[in-house]
Write an enzyme that holds these catalytic residues in place. Structure first.
Site, PDB file in Angstrom:
ATOM      1  N   HIS A   4      33.021  24.563   6.137  1.00 40.03           N
ATOM      2  CA  HIS A   4      33.195  23.146   5.914  1.00 40.03           C
ATOM      3  C   HIS A   4      31.980  22.785   6.677  1.00 40.03           C
ATOM      4  O   HIS A   4      32.395  21.920   8.029  1.00 40.03           O
ATOM      5  CB  HIS A   4      34.240  22.581   6.223  1.00 40.03           C
ATOM      6  CG  HIS A   4      35.452  22.896   5.524  1.00 40.03           C
ATOM      7  ND1 HIS A   4      36.490  24.354   5.514  1.00 40.03           N
ATOM      8  CD2 HIS A   4      36.502  22.584   4.437  1.00 40.03           C
ATOM      9  CE1 HIS A   4      37.035  23.897   4.651  1.00 40.03           C
ATOM     10  NE2 HIS A   4      37.694  22.810   4.366  1.00 40.03           N
ATOM     11  N   HIS A  44      42.974  25.601   0.114  1.00 42.96           N
ATOM     12  CA  HIS A  44      43.794  25.229   1.415  1.00 42.96           C
ATOM     13  C   HIS A  44      45.401  25.629   0.518  1.00 42.96           C
ATOM     14  O   HIS A  44      45.882  24.692   0.051  1.00 42.96           O
ATOM     15  CB  HIS A  44      43.699  24.368   2.447  1.00 42.96           C
ATOM     16  CG  HIS A  44      42.114  23.705   2.244  1.00 42.96           C
ATOM     17  ND1 HIS A  44      41.793  23.923   3.481  1.00 42.96           N
ATOM     18  CD2 HIS A  44      41.515  23.248   1.918  1.00 42.96           C
ATOM     19  CE1 HIS A  44      41.119  23.830   4.172  1.00 42.96           C
ATOM     20  NE2 HIS A  44      39.989  23.364   2.763  1.00 42.96           N
ATOM     21  N   GLU A  84      30.582  17.677   4.841  1.00 42.56           N
ATOM     22  CA  GLU A  84      31.508  16.575   3.815  1.00 42.56           C
ATOM     23  C   GLU A  84      31.875  15.459   4.649  1.00 42.56           C
ATOM     24  O   GLU A  84      31.658  14.241   3.462  1.00 42.56           O
ATOM     25  CB  GLU A  84      32.859  17.450   3.585  1.00 42.56           C
ATOM     26  CG  GLU A  84      33.769  16.500   3.011  1.00 42.56           C
ATOM     27  CD  GLU A  84      35.389  17.919   3.516  1.00 42.56           C
ATOM     28  OE1 GLU A  84      35.474  18.105   4.508  1.00 42.56           O
ATOM     29  OE2 GLU A  84      36.707  17.029   2.607  1.00 42.56           O
TER      30      GLU A  84
HETATM   31  N1  LIG Z   1      38.635  18.670   2.303  1.00 40.40           N
HETATM   32  C1  LIG Z   1      39.123  19.176   3.460  1.00 40.40           C
HETATM   33  N2  LIG Z   1      38.047  18.949   4.425  1.00 40.40           N
HETATM   34  C2  LIG Z   1      38.450  19.553   5.924  1.00 40.40           C
HETATM   35  N3  LIG Z   1      39.673  20.093   6.042  1.00 40.40           N
HETATM   36  C3  LIG Z   1      40.767  20.348   5.650  1.00 40.40           C
HETATM   37  N4  LIG Z   1      41.735  20.877   5.163  1.00 40.40           N
HETATM   38  C4  LIG Z   1      42.068  20.741   4.128  1.00 40.40           C
HETATM   39  N5  LIG Z   1      41.132  19.850   3.125  1.00 40.40           N
HETATM   40  C5  LIG Z   1      39.640  19.802   4.250  1.00 40.40           C
HETATM   41 ZN   LIG Z   2      38.601  22.215   2.414  1.00 38.89          ZN
END
Ligand SMILES: Nc1ncnc2[nH]cnc12
Ligand SMILES: [Zn+2]
Length: 331
Positions: free
Chosen positions: A189, A13, A192
Site C-alpha cells: 500500500h 482485505h 493512498e
Molecule cells: N485502504 C486501506 N489502506 C490501508 N490499509 C488498509 N487496511 C484495510 N484497508 C486499507
Molecule cells: Zn487495501
C-alpha cells in the site's frame, strides 16, 4: 441490456469484506457490543484513522477458523455470482494472533473458505499475507517470516497495509526482502494516504511488481513516468479513494489519466462494505461515472490476471477463460 463482464480483483482485505449483517450476527453470537462501530446496518468511521480502528474492531468479531471459513466463502460466493473468475484476498496473521486463534488456524479457515467457494462456483482465489504498518516494523517482519514458512500453496504474495503515515518504507524493507527470497509476489500500500514520494520510496526500496492504490503518483509526473517504464501495476480502488476522501469525487479521480499515460491499472474493491461498494459497483463506476469503454474495462481485467500472483499454468487457464468469454457473440 447492460453488460455483465467477467471480473477479477487482486486487492480485497478479508475482514474488510465482512457484510455488516454478518458482523452483527458474529457480535450477538459472542456477546460483543458494537454500537461504536456498527449503526443502522453500516460501519461507523469518519476518517482514515477511525476507519483502521473500526476495521480492527470488526476483525475481532471473527474468532475461530470456522468463522473465517464462513466469511471467506460468503465473500467469494458473492464475487462469483457477479461473474468474477479470480480474487486475491489480503489476510493479516496479526489478526489471527490478536484474537488468540493463532495464525495457522486463521489461515486454515480462510483456505477452507477458498476451497469451498471454488468447489461451488469455480472461482479461483489466492491469499496475500499482509503486515500492518501501524503495528510497527517488527510485526511486519514477523508477518513476512510467517508467510515465507507458511507452506500453504494458496499463499502466493506479501503486502503491507495499515497506516501509511507511520515511519518510512525503508523501515519495513527487510520484511519485503524476506518475502522476495521466499518466492512470494510483492505488493505494498503506497500513494493512498501519502503522496507521490511514498510511491517512489516503494519502487526504490521494495521493488514490487504491483502497488496497492498508488494513485497519488499523479502528483508527480516523474513518478508516473517511472511506473510506466517499470510496468508496475496499480491496484486501483476508486470507491475506497472517494469514501476516504483521497479525491473529492469520481470526476477528479486519476484512474483514467493514469491509464491514458500508460500506467497499468486494474479495478478493486479494497474493503467493500466499509466503503459502500462492491467489485460489481467498481466496474459500474468505471463505465458510468468514469466513462471508460467496454474494451478499456476488459483491458483492466486482463491486467489483473496478468499481474496475479499465480503459477503460469493457472494464469494461462484464467486468461483463456477470459478470452473465450469475450469472443462469445453478444458479450
Ligand atoms: N485502504 C486501506 N489502506 C490501508 N490499509 C488498509 N487496511 C484495510 N484497508 C486499507
Ligand atoms: Zn487495501
Amino acid at each position: 441490456m447492460t453488460r455483465n463482464p467477467l471480473k477479477a480483483e487482486i486487492h480485497c482485505h478479508i475482514e474488510g469484506a465482512a457484510p455488516p449483517a454478518l458482523a452483527a450476527a458474529q457480535a450477538s453470537r459472542y456477546g460483543v457490543d458494537t454500537s461504536h462501530i456498527l449503526r443502522d446496518g453500516a460501519y461507523v468511521w469518519s476518517d482514515f484513522s477511525e476507519f483502521l480502528v473500526c476495521y480492527d474492531a470488526v476483525a475481532a468479531l471473527f474468532k475461530t477458523a470456522e468463522d473465517y471459513a464462513l466469511l471467506t466463502e460468503t465473500y467469494l460466493n458473492e464475487l462469483a455470482a457477479a461473474n468474477t473468475i479470480y480474487s486475491e484476498i489480503i489476510v493479516s496473521p496479526d489478526h489471527g494472533d490478536r484474537i488468540g486463534l493463532g495464525a495457522d488456524a486463521y489461515l486454515a479457515g480462510i483456505s477452507d473458505g477458498i476451497r469451498a467457494a471454488r468447489e461451488k462456483t469455480g472461482i479461483e482465489a489466492r491469499i496475500i499475507v499482509t503486515g500492518e504498518r501501524h503495528f510497527g516494523p517488527d510485526r511486519v517482519i514477523s508477518a513476512a517470516e510467517y508467510a515465507a514458512r507458511a507452506g500453504n500453496p494458496l499463499v502466493t504474495g506479501f503486502n503491507m497495509a495499515g497506516e501509511e503515515r507511520m515511519g518510512r518504507v525503508g523501515d519495513y524493507a527487510r520484511a519485503f526482502d524476506i518475502a522476495r527470497d521466499a518466492g512470494l509476489g510483492l505488493t505494498i500500500h503506497a500513494g493512498e494516504v501519502c503522496g507521490a514520494f511514498s510511491v517512489s520510496d516503494a519502487l526504490d526500496l521494495v521493488r514490487p511488481s504491483r502497488i496497492g492504490h498508488g494513485v497519488r503518483a499523479i502528483e508527480d509526473p516523474a513518478v508516473v513516468e517511472r511506473l510506466v517504464e517499470l510496468g508496475t501495476v496499480l491496484e486501483v480502488c476508486p470507491g475506497s479513494n472517494i469514501a476516504l476522501k483521497v479525491f473529492p469525487d469520481f470526476e477528479s479521480h486519476p484512474l483514467k489519466v493514469l491509464r491514458a499515460a500508460g500506467v497499468r491499472v486494474c479495478l478493486n474493491s479494497d474493503d467493500p462494505p466499509f466503503f459502500h461498494t462492491s467489485l460489481e459497483r467498481e466496474y459500474e463506476i468505471a463505465s458510468g461515472e468514469m466513462r471508460l469503454s467496454d474494451d478499456e474495462i476488459d483491458a483492466m481485467t486482463r491486467t489483473a490476471l496478468e499481474a496475479a500472483f499465480v503459477d503460469e499454468e493457472t494464469r494461462a487457464r484464467l486468461l483463456a477463460r477470459f478470452d473465450a468469454a469475450r469472443a462469445r457473440p453478444g458479450y
